[in-house]
Design an enzyme around this catalytic site. Structure first.
Site, PDB file in Angstrom:
ATOM      1  N   CYS A  48       2.231  15.686 -12.165  1.00 18.03           N
ATOM      2  CA  CYS A  48       3.448  15.311 -12.904  1.00 18.03           C
ATOM      3  C   CYS A  48       4.034  13.983 -12.454  1.00 18.03           C
ATOM      4  CB  CYS A  48       4.501  16.408 -12.773  1.00 18.03           C
ATOM      5  SG  CYS A  48       5.137  16.640 -11.080  1.00 18.03           S
ATOM      6  N   HIS A  81       0.805  -1.217   0.000  1.00 19.89           N
ATOM      7  CA  HIS A  81       0.000   0.000   0.000  1.00 19.89           C
ATOM      8  C   HIS A  81       0.842   1.274   0.000  1.00 19.89           C
ATOM      9  CE1 HIS A  81      -3.343  -2.636   1.950  1.00 19.89           C
ATOM     10  NE2 HIS A  81      -3.352  -2.714   0.644  1.00 19.89           N
ATOM     11  N   CYS A 133       2.306  20.931  -5.420  1.00 15.39           N
ATOM     12  CA  CYS A 133       3.569  20.412  -5.935  1.00 15.39           C
ATOM     13  C   CYS A 133       4.513  21.574  -6.259  1.00 15.39           C
ATOM     14  CB  CYS A 133       3.322  19.569  -7.187  1.00 15.39           C
ATOM     15  SG  CYS A 133       4.839  18.971  -7.982  1.00 15.39           S
ATOM     16  N   GLY A 176      -0.389 -10.320  12.005  1.00 16.64           N
ATOM     17  CA  GLY A 176      -1.036  -9.095  12.455  1.00 16.64           C
ATOM     18  C   GLY A 176      -2.034  -8.488  11.499  1.00 16.64           C
ATOM     19  N   CYS A 218       2.948  13.563  -6.716  1.00 15.23           N
ATOM     20  CA  CYS A 218       2.112  14.589  -7.339  1.00 15.23           C
ATOM     21  C   CYS A 218       1.172  13.916  -8.327  1.00 15.23           C
ATOM     22  CB  CYS A 218       2.981  15.623  -8.062  1.00 15.23           C
ATOM     23  SG  CYS A 218       2.022  16.824  -9.020  1.00 15.23           S
TER      24      CYS A 218
END
Length: 280
Positions: A135, A124, A183, A223, A132
Site C-alpha cells: 500500500c 538512499h 504491514c 567520506g 509497505c
C-alpha cells in the site's frame, strides 16, 4: 578554478573553496565511521565482510526477508544509538553559515539531520522509516521495532560486527526462529525505506540532486569511495561541466582523476578545522 591547482593538497585550498560559498556536498559512509558505523570498504577500497542484501534477494522469498529483519532487529540498537560526530556538526555549521548550498548524502543513518542539517537530501533513504510494498504506507521504524519485539520475546541479540546498513551477522538458528511483521494496514511486505543494492533511486530524487549540483559552484565529496554509480554520476556530471570537485576521504576513490583537490585526512578533524577557520 577558484585559485586551486590540479590535485593541490591541504586545508588552505579547501578553506578557499568553501569561503566562496555555493558548494554542494555529497557525503558517504566514511563520514559516519567516527560515530561507530563502519563503511563498506576500508581505506584500501576492498569491501569489508559480506556483501549487503540486494533488492532482488529481499523480494525473492520469506527466508531472505526473515534473515534481513532478524539481523536488522539485532543491530537496530547500534544504529538508533549512534550520534553525529564532529564531521556532521561541521557540515551543519558550514550549511548554516551559507558556505554550503546543499547536502546530499548516500548514508541512511540520519546523522546529518540529527546534527542540524534538516534539508539534507537522503539519496538512499533512511533506516528510521519503513515502507509497505503493497500500500506504500510509510511509518516510523520505532513502531516496527515494538512489534518485532512483541513477536519475538525470546529473541536474544547474539550478533556481532555491525554493518553500514544497520544489520549484524547472526547464527542460522536465531534467524530461523525469527518472526517477521507484515504491514499493519494491509498485510503487505514491509521494507526499510532505503534503496537496496540492485534497486534504483527514485527518479524525482535523482533529478532533484542533479538540480542541486547544477546550481552549485563546486562539489565537495566527503567520506565516499564513490564505488557505486548512484553517487559517482554527480561527480562526473560536475567535472564535465568544468566545475571544481574536491574529495576528502580516507583511501582511494573512483573519481580521484577528476578531483581538483584531494585530501586523505580524518573527516571530523579536517571539517572542524575548516569550519572554525571560516568562522562558521
Amino acid at each position: 578554478m577558484d585559485g586551486m591547482t590540479a590535485h593541490e593538497d591541504g586545508l588552505p585550498a579547501l578553506a578557499r573553496l568553501l569561503a566562496g560559498g555555493g558548494v554542494a556536498v555529497l557525503s558517504g559512509a566514511g563520514l559516519s565511521t567516527e560515530s561507530g558505523i563502519p563503511d563498506y570498504r576500508g581505506p584500501d577500497g576492498i569491501r569489508r565482510h559480506r556483501a549487503p542484501m540486494t533488492y532482488q534477494e529481499f523480494l525473492a522469498g520469506e527466508p531472505a526477508r526473515r534473515r534481513y529483519w532478524a539481523r536488522s532487529h539485532a543491530g537496530r540498537a547500534v544504529i538508533a544509538g549512534a550520534r553525529p560526530n564532529a564531521g556532521h556538526f561541521a557540515v551543519a555549521r558550514l550549511r548554516a553559515a551559507g558556505r554550503l548550498s546543499a547536502v546530499i548524502t548516500q548514508n541512511v543513518d540520519g546523522l546529518h539531520r540529527a546534527a542540524g542539517t534538516a534539508d539534507a537530501v537522503e539519496l538512499h533513504g533512511g533506516l528510521d522509516r519503513v515502507i509497505c510494498l503493497g500500500c506504500a504506507a510509510v511509518s516510523p521504524r520505532a513502531e516496527l521495532d515494538e512489534r518485532l519485539a512483541a513477536l519475538n520475546p525470546a529473541f536474544r541479540d547474539a550478533g556481532s560486527r555491525i554493518n553500514p546498513d544497520g544489520d549484524v551477522e547472526l547464527p542460522d538458528d536465531l534467524v530461523a526462529s525469527f518472526t517477521v511483521a507484515d504491514c499493519a494496514r494491509c498485510g503487505g511486505i514491509l521494507k526499510p525505506d532505503v534503496v537496496f543494492f540492485g534497486e534504483s533511486v527514485p527518479k524525482d530524487r535523482v533529478e532533484h540532486c542533479y538540480r542541486l549540483v547544477d546550481e552549485a559552484r563546486a562539489l565537495l565529496v566527503l567520506g565516499s569511495s564513490l564505488a557505486v554509480m548512484s553517487g559517482l554520476r554527480f561527480v562526473r556530471h560536475t567535472a564535465k561541466s568544468g566545475k571544481p570537485v574536491a574529495i576528502v576521504t580516507r583511501g582511494t576513490t573512483r573519481a580521484d582523476d577528476l578531483a581538483t583537490l584531494r585530501l586523505d585526512r580524518p573527516l571530523g578533524e579536517t571539517l572542524t578545522s575548516v569550519a572554525t577557520h571560516l568562522g562558521a
